[in-house]
Write a protein that holds these residues in place. Structure first.
Motif, PDB file in Angstrom:
ATOM      1  N   ASP A  97       0.814  -1.217   0.000  1.00 19.61           N
ATOM      2  CA  ASP A  97       0.000   0.000   0.000  1.00 19.61           C
ATOM      3  C   ASP A  97       0.855   1.279   0.000  1.00 19.61           C
ATOM      4  O   ASP A  97       0.371   2.335  -0.399  1.00 19.61           O
ATOM      5  CB  ASP A  97      -0.991  -0.002   1.165  1.00 19.61           C
ATOM      6  N   LYS A  98       2.107   1.170   0.415  1.00 18.32           N
ATOM      7  CA  LYS A  98       2.987   2.344   0.337  1.00 18.32           C
ATOM      8  C   LYS A  98       3.271   2.667  -1.127  1.00 18.32           C
ATOM      9  O   LYS A  98       3.375   3.831  -1.506  1.00 18.32           O
ATOM     10  CB  LYS A  98       4.300   2.076   1.077  1.00 18.32           C
ATOM     11  N   LEU A  99       3.378   1.629  -1.951  1.00 17.25           N
ATOM     12  CA  LEU A  99       3.582   1.862  -3.384  1.00 17.25           C
ATOM     13  C   LEU A  99       2.328   2.511  -3.988  1.00 17.25           C
ATOM     14  O   LEU A  99       2.426   3.456  -4.769  1.00 17.25           O
ATOM     15  CB  LEU A  99       3.886   0.537  -4.095  1.00 17.25           C
ATOM     16  N   VAL A 100       1.155   2.014  -3.588  1.00 17.14           N
ATOM     17  CA  VAL A 100      -0.093   2.587  -4.125  1.00 17.14           C
ATOM     18  C   VAL A 100      -0.201   4.064  -3.699  1.00 17.14           C
ATOM     19  O   VAL A 100      -0.507   4.940  -4.523  1.00 17.14           O
ATOM     20  CB  VAL A 100      -1.334   1.801  -3.650  1.00 17.14           C
ATOM     21  N   ALA A 101       0.089   4.329  -2.433  1.00 14.82           N
ATOM     22  CA  ALA A 101      -0.008   5.709  -1.928  1.00 14.82           C
ATOM     23  C   ALA A 101       0.954   6.618  -2.703  1.00 14.82           C
ATOM     24  O   ALA A 101       0.600   7.745  -3.079  1.00 14.82           O
ATOM     25  CB  ALA A 101       0.316   5.740  -0.433  1.00 14.82           C
ATOM     26  N   ASN A 113      -6.928   1.003  -7.642  1.00 16.84           N
ATOM     27  CA  ASN A 113      -7.980   0.081  -7.191  1.00 16.84           C
ATOM     28  C   ASN A 113      -7.433  -0.994  -6.255  1.00 16.84           C
ATOM     29  O   ASN A 113      -8.192  -1.694  -5.600  1.00 16.84           O
ATOM     30  CB  ASN A 113      -8.648  -0.602  -8.390  1.00 16.84           C
ATOM     31  N   LEU A 114      -6.114  -1.124  -6.234  1.00 23.35           N
ATOM     32  CA  LEU A 114      -5.493  -2.142  -5.373  1.00 23.35           C
ATOM     33  C   LEU A 114      -5.064  -1.524  -4.044  1.00 23.35           C
ATOM     34  O   LEU A 114      -4.195  -2.057  -3.349  1.00 23.35           O
ATOM     35  CB  LEU A 114      -4.300  -2.779  -6.097  1.00 23.35           C
ATOM     36  N   SER A 115      -5.680  -0.395  -3.703  1.00 22.11           N
ATOM     37  CA  SER A 115      -5.390   0.272  -2.426  1.00 22.11           C
ATOM     38  C   SER A 115      -5.721  -0.633  -1.259  1.00 22.11           C
ATOM     39  O   SER A 115      -6.705  -1.387  -1.306  1.00 22.11           O
ATOM     40  CB  SER A 115      -6.260   1.541  -2.286  1.00 22.11           C
ATOM     41  N   ASP A 116      -4.895  -0.523  -0.220  1.00 20.29           N
ATOM     42  CA  ASP A 116      -5.206  -1.144   1.074  1.00 20.29           C
ATOM     43  C   ASP A 116      -5.098  -2.669   1.076  1.00 20.29           C
ATOM     44  O   ASP A 116      -5.505  -3.311   2.041  1.00 20.29           O
ATOM     45  CB  ASP A 116      -6.624  -0.718   1.517  1.00 20.29           C
ATOM     46  N   ILE A 215     -10.683   7.672  -5.875  1.00 21.76           N
ATOM     47  CA  ILE A 215     -10.870   6.223  -6.059  1.00 21.76           C
ATOM     48  C   ILE A 215     -10.216   5.487  -4.895  1.00 21.76           C
ATOM     49  O   ILE A 215     -10.796   4.576  -4.300  1.00 21.76           O
ATOM     50  CB  ILE A 215     -10.285   5.758  -7.413  1.00 21.76           C
ATOM     51  N   ARG A 216      -8.995   5.912  -4.578  1.00 15.81           N
ATOM     52  CA  ARG A 216      -8.291   5.261  -3.453  1.00 15.81           C
ATOM     53  C   ARG A 216      -9.120   5.379  -2.158  1.00 15.81           C
ATOM     54  O   ARG A 216      -9.319   4.396  -1.452  1.00 15.81           O
ATOM     55  CB  ARG A 216      -6.911   5.922  -3.275  1.00 15.81           C
ATOM     56  N   ASP A 217      -9.645   6.568  -1.902  1.00 14.22           N
ATOM     57  CA  ASP A 217     -10.417   6.775  -0.664  1.00 14.22           C
ATOM     58  C   ASP A 217     -11.673   5.897  -0.646  1.00 14.22           C
ATOM     59  O   ASP A 217     -12.017   5.291   0.378  1.00 14.22           O
ATOM     60  CB  ASP A 217     -10.816   8.257  -0.519  1.00 14.22           C
ATOM     61  N   VAL A 218     -12.374   5.845  -1.798  1.00  6.99           N
ATOM     62  CA  VAL A 218     -13.603   5.049  -1.878  1.00  6.99           C
ATOM     63  C   VAL A 218     -13.284   3.574  -1.630  1.00  6.99           C
ATOM     64  O   VAL A 218     -13.982   2.871  -0.884  1.00  6.99           O
ATOM     65  CB  VAL A 218     -14.272   5.271  -3.267  1.00  6.99           C
ATOM     66  N   ILE A 219     -12.207   3.094  -2.250  1.00  7.50           N
ATOM     67  CA  ILE A 219     -11.870   1.669  -2.108  1.00  7.50           C
ATOM     68  C   ILE A 219     -11.430   1.349  -0.685  1.00  7.50           C
ATOM     69  O   ILE A 219     -11.837   0.328  -0.119  1.00  7.50           O
ATOM     70  CB  ILE A 219     -10.855   1.262  -3.199  1.00  7.50           C
ATOM     71  N   ILE A 220     -10.683   2.243  -0.088  1.00  5.10           N
ATOM     72  CA  ILE A 220     -10.291   2.007   1.310  1.00  5.10           C
ATOM     73  C   ILE A 220     -11.565   1.959   2.182  1.00  5.10           C
ATOM     74  O   ILE A 220     -11.698   1.117   3.062  1.00  5.10           O
ATOM     75  CB  ILE A 220      -9.298   3.096   1.800  1.00  5.10           C
ATOM     76  N   GLY A 221     -12.521   2.826   1.863  1.00  2.00           N
ATOM     77  CA  GLY A 221     -13.787   2.844   2.609  1.00  2.00           C
ATOM     78  C   GLY A 221     -14.542   1.533   2.452  1.00  2.00           C
ATOM     79  O   GLY A 221     -15.010   0.941   3.439  1.00  2.00           O
ATOM     80  N   ILE A 222     -14.674   1.047   1.202  1.00  2.00           N
ATOM     81  CA  ILE A 222     -15.411  -0.201   0.956  1.00  2.00           C
ATOM     82  C   ILE A 222     -14.708  -1.360   1.667  1.00  2.00           C
ATOM     83  O   ILE A 222     -15.333  -2.171   2.352  1.00  2.00           O
ATOM     84  CB  ILE A 222     -15.528  -0.506  -0.561  1.00  2.00           C
ATOM     85  N   ARG A 223     -13.389  -1.421   1.503  1.00  2.00           N
ATOM     86  CA  ARG A 223     -12.648  -2.529   2.114  1.00  2.00           C
ATOM     87  C   ARG A 223     -12.807  -2.522   3.632  1.00  2.00           C
ATOM     88  O   ARG A 223     -13.027  -3.562   4.246  1.00  2.00           O
ATOM     89  CB  ARG A 223     -11.157  -2.449   1.763  1.00  2.00           C
ATOM     90  N   SER A 224     -12.688  -1.314   4.229  1.00  2.00           N
ATOM     91  CA  SER A 224     -12.710  -1.331   5.687  1.00  2.00           C
ATOM     92  C   SER A 224     -14.107  -1.607   6.238  1.00  2.00           C
ATOM     93  O   SER A 224     -14.253  -2.000   7.391  1.00  2.00           O
ATOM     94  CB  SER A 224     -12.082  -0.064   6.275  1.00  2.00           C
ATOM     95  N   SER A 225     -15.154  -1.469   5.380  1.00  2.00           N
ATOM     96  CA  SER A 225     -16.490  -1.815   5.869  1.00  2.00           C
ATOM     97  C   SER A 225     -16.714  -3.332   5.881  1.00  2.00           C
ATOM     98  O   SER A 225     -17.630  -3.819   6.524  1.00  2.00           O
ATOM     99  CB  SER A 225     -17.557  -1.120   5.020  1.00  2.00           C
ATOM    100  N   LYS A 226     -15.895  -4.083   5.105  1.00  2.00           N
ATOM    101  CA  LYS A 226     -16.138  -5.534   5.004  1.00  2.00           C
ATOM    102  C   LYS A 226     -14.985  -6.379   5.518  1.00  2.00           C
ATOM    103  O   LYS A 226     -15.186  -7.471   6.019  1.00  2.00           O
ATOM    104  CB  LYS A 226     -16.276  -5.921   3.526  1.00  2.00           C
TER     105      LYS A 226
END
Ligand code: EPU
Length: 340
Positions: A97-101, A113-116, A215-226
């Motif tokens: 995730d450091k690379l994605v950031a 899209n591969l965030s987190d 996109i990164r923020d949205v994906i981190i949000g979706i992932r952390s909800s599940k």
């Protein structure tokens, strides 16, 4: 000189938090380290060996009586660019995730899209990690390897990696023959956004514009909800692969279970959602009778360590889920997690 530890617990090196010991744990930084291991270190004899990156996809059942190689190299380098693309070389030991950031911050598109995703860069070609309509293979340009035979280096092109769904040449032909030292990614200066998967587009509508960062923020949000964070609940992400069936078999099941999610896969095949299948067996939130392991209550594809589970406790839960899914759907779930 590389650090080699002996008879050491791997508990903090695997995200399922299994307390097993390794005979040798070797912290790899450069090809010179591997050369040393082969010529003078513990690899110069007939001994088992594994490569352990972030340990986010491994299940240890027993102590490991061999050599564990743990890459800790972690630099990022812009190696070249043209008008459309940048070529970024990232070391295997760098947290993914450091690379994605970094890429999102610089405005380079392709991996947002591969965030987190937990784990390190070195696993990205091995597993061909994927999420939200994108796979690592879409941006991997080259993979830089070191040979376990003689410490020599070699580079594979994207094509040569033989990428498939959560698989590559590194999982079969090249397994235990080469170590991934670093990976070069080809990222776009003018990104094409991939927003069709699940509720990504709907979540993006709540933002003013579509940007890499949004996109990164949205994906981190979706992932952390599940998905449970390994730092809070020990787990290894998806425990099973999503099964891929011939269309004819998938259609027959769909007739029986009309609400079953299906996705087109390659060669006219169809991918099912293993999480859905497990949930339909009533196992979402399941806890084994000893209370130590179970199935996550928000994503049935994730097996969790509820406290001091052994590898066998986790394996038992996985066998139970496999049995129930087989009984109900006649489908064999195949682990995505590597069992050691
Ligand atoms: N679903 C359920 N119940 C569940 C889980 C899923 O009904 O408990 C349904 C969902 O409602 C959806 C479908 O199954 O209709 C797919 O679910 P989701 O989008 O959550 O993705 P997934 O197929 O379960 C895969 C990857 C994940 C990745 C997500 C998002 C695999 C094995 N897993 O999961 O990757 O984050 O898609 O792209 O391919 C991982 O590999 O460790 C991982 C987390």
């Amino acid at each position: 000189m590389m650090t080699i530890q002996e008879n050491i617990s791997l508990k903090k090196y695997n995200s399922l938090g299994i307390d097993v010991k390794a005979r040798f744990l070797c912290h790899y930084k450069t090809p010179i380290d591997l050369n040393y291991l082969i010529t003078e270190g513990p690899l110069n004899r007939d001994i088992e060996m594994i490569i352990l990156g972030g340990g986010t996809n491994q299940l240890f059942i027993n102590d490991f009586e061999g050599v564990v190689i743990h890459p800790i190299n972690d630099s990022i380098e812009l190696v070249s660019e043209d008008s459309d693309f940048v070529y970024i070389k990232a070391d295997a030991g760098l947290e993914w995730d450091k690379l994605v950031a970094y890429a999102v911050d610089k405005g380079y598109g392709g991996i947002e899209n591969l965030s987190d995703i937990p784990g390190n860069v070195g696993a990205s070609p091995v597993q061909n990690i994927g999420a939200y309509g994108v796979e690592a293979k879409d941006t991997i340009h080259e993979v830089h390897l070191v040979s376990f035979h003689d410490g020599s280096t070699m580079t594979l092109s994207n094509k040569e990696c033989l990428f498939g769904y959560r698989t590559s040449i590194f999982k079969h032909k090249f397994k235990n023959r080469y170590l991934v030292d670093s990976v070069t990614f080809k990222l776009a200066k003018n990104p094409v956004f991939v927003t069709h998967y699940g509720n990504v587009a709907a979540e993006l509508e709540k933002k003013e514009t579509v940007t890499l960062q949004n996109i990164r923020d949205v994906i981190i949000g979706i992932r952390s909800s599940k998905l449970p964070k390994p730092s809070e609940i020990s787990n290894a992400g998806s425990f099973f692969k999503n099964p891929i069936l011939p269309e004819i078999e998938a259609n027959a099941l769909k007739k029986q279970f009309p609400e079953m999610p299906i996705y087109p896969a390659s060669n006219g095949q169809v991918k099912l959602a293993a999480g859905w299948l497990i949930e339909q067996c009533g196992l979402k939130g399941y806890t084994a009778s000893n209370g130590k392991a179970g199935i996550h209550d928000k994503q049935a594809l994730v097996i969790v360590n509820k406290g001091n589970a052994s590898g066998s406790d986790i394996l038992e839960v996985s066998h139970f889920a496999q049995m129930k899914v087989f009984e109900k759907f006649d489908i064999n779930l195949e682990p995505e997690v590597i069992i050691i």
